[in-house]
Design a protein around this motif. Sequence first.
Motif, PDB file in Angstrom:
ATOM      1  N   GLU A   1       1.134  -1.214   0.471  1.00  0.00           N
ATOM      2  CA  GLU A   1      -0.036  -0.336  -0.165  1.00  0.00           C
ATOM      3  C   GLU A   1       1.223   1.502  -0.026  1.00  0.00           C
ATOM      4  O   GLU A   1       1.826   1.288   0.455  1.00  0.00           O
TER       5      GLU A   1
ATOM      6  N   ARG B   1      -4.507   6.328   2.630  1.00  0.00           N
ATOM      7  CA  ARG B   1      -3.284   5.408   2.100  1.00  0.00           C
ATOM      8  C   ARG B   1      -4.723   4.251   1.824  1.00  0.00           C
ATOM      9  O   ARG B   1      -5.615   4.357   0.812  1.00  0.00           O
TER      10      ARG B   1
ATOM     11  N   ARG C   1      -4.685   1.063  -1.128  1.00  0.00           N
ATOM     12  CA  ARG C   1      -4.071  -0.781  -0.553  1.00  0.00           C
ATOM     13  C   ARG C   1      -3.821  -1.017  -2.291  1.00  0.00           C
ATOM     14  O   ARG C   1      -5.106  -0.737  -2.828  1.00  0.00           O
ATOM     15  N   TRP C   2      -2.822  -1.766  -2.555  1.00  0.00           N
ATOM     16  CA  TRP C   2      -2.704  -1.601  -4.431  1.00  0.00           C
ATOM     17  C   TRP C   2      -3.330  -2.416  -4.592  1.00  0.00           C
ATOM     18  O   TRP C   2      -4.447  -2.645  -6.107  1.00  0.00           O
TER      19      TRP C   2
ATOM     20  N   THR D   1      -9.428   2.211  -0.054  1.00  0.00           N
ATOM     21  CA  THR D   1      -9.117   3.662   0.487  1.00  0.00           C
ATOM     22  C   THR D   1      -9.620   3.634   1.961  1.00  0.00           C
ATOM     23  O   THR D   1     -10.425   3.195   2.609  1.00  0.00           O
TER      24      THR D   1
END
Length: 119
Positions: free
Chosen positions: A33, A50, A52-53, A58
Amino acid sequence: QVRLVESGGGLVQAGGSLRLSCVATRRTVSPYEMGWFRQAPGKEREFVARIRWTTSSTYYADSVKGRFTISRDDAKNTVFLQMNSLKPEDTAVYYCAEQRVGVKEYSSWGQGTQVTVSS
């Protein structure tokens, strides 16, 4: 190791908007992330947002929820922080950071970009 470079900070009046960018270079694997943090004078660094990939989920600090939006552009290896309805208390140096897969902490940090909100 990945290199992160922030830009987009500046001076804005209360109620205004800014968009911060964080460009990642030398990245060889996708992160777990990416996050934005900020540090105001005399205060500790605090979490802002943040993403998260794998899921693009979010999460935001309560203080910015509804005003800030984190997003990403994979083609440009860039994470953005759109900041609307800025308040003087948003004044800080803003940092982006990367958390790698399998690592509990944010291990790579940018140099920061100054955001100043005048009243």
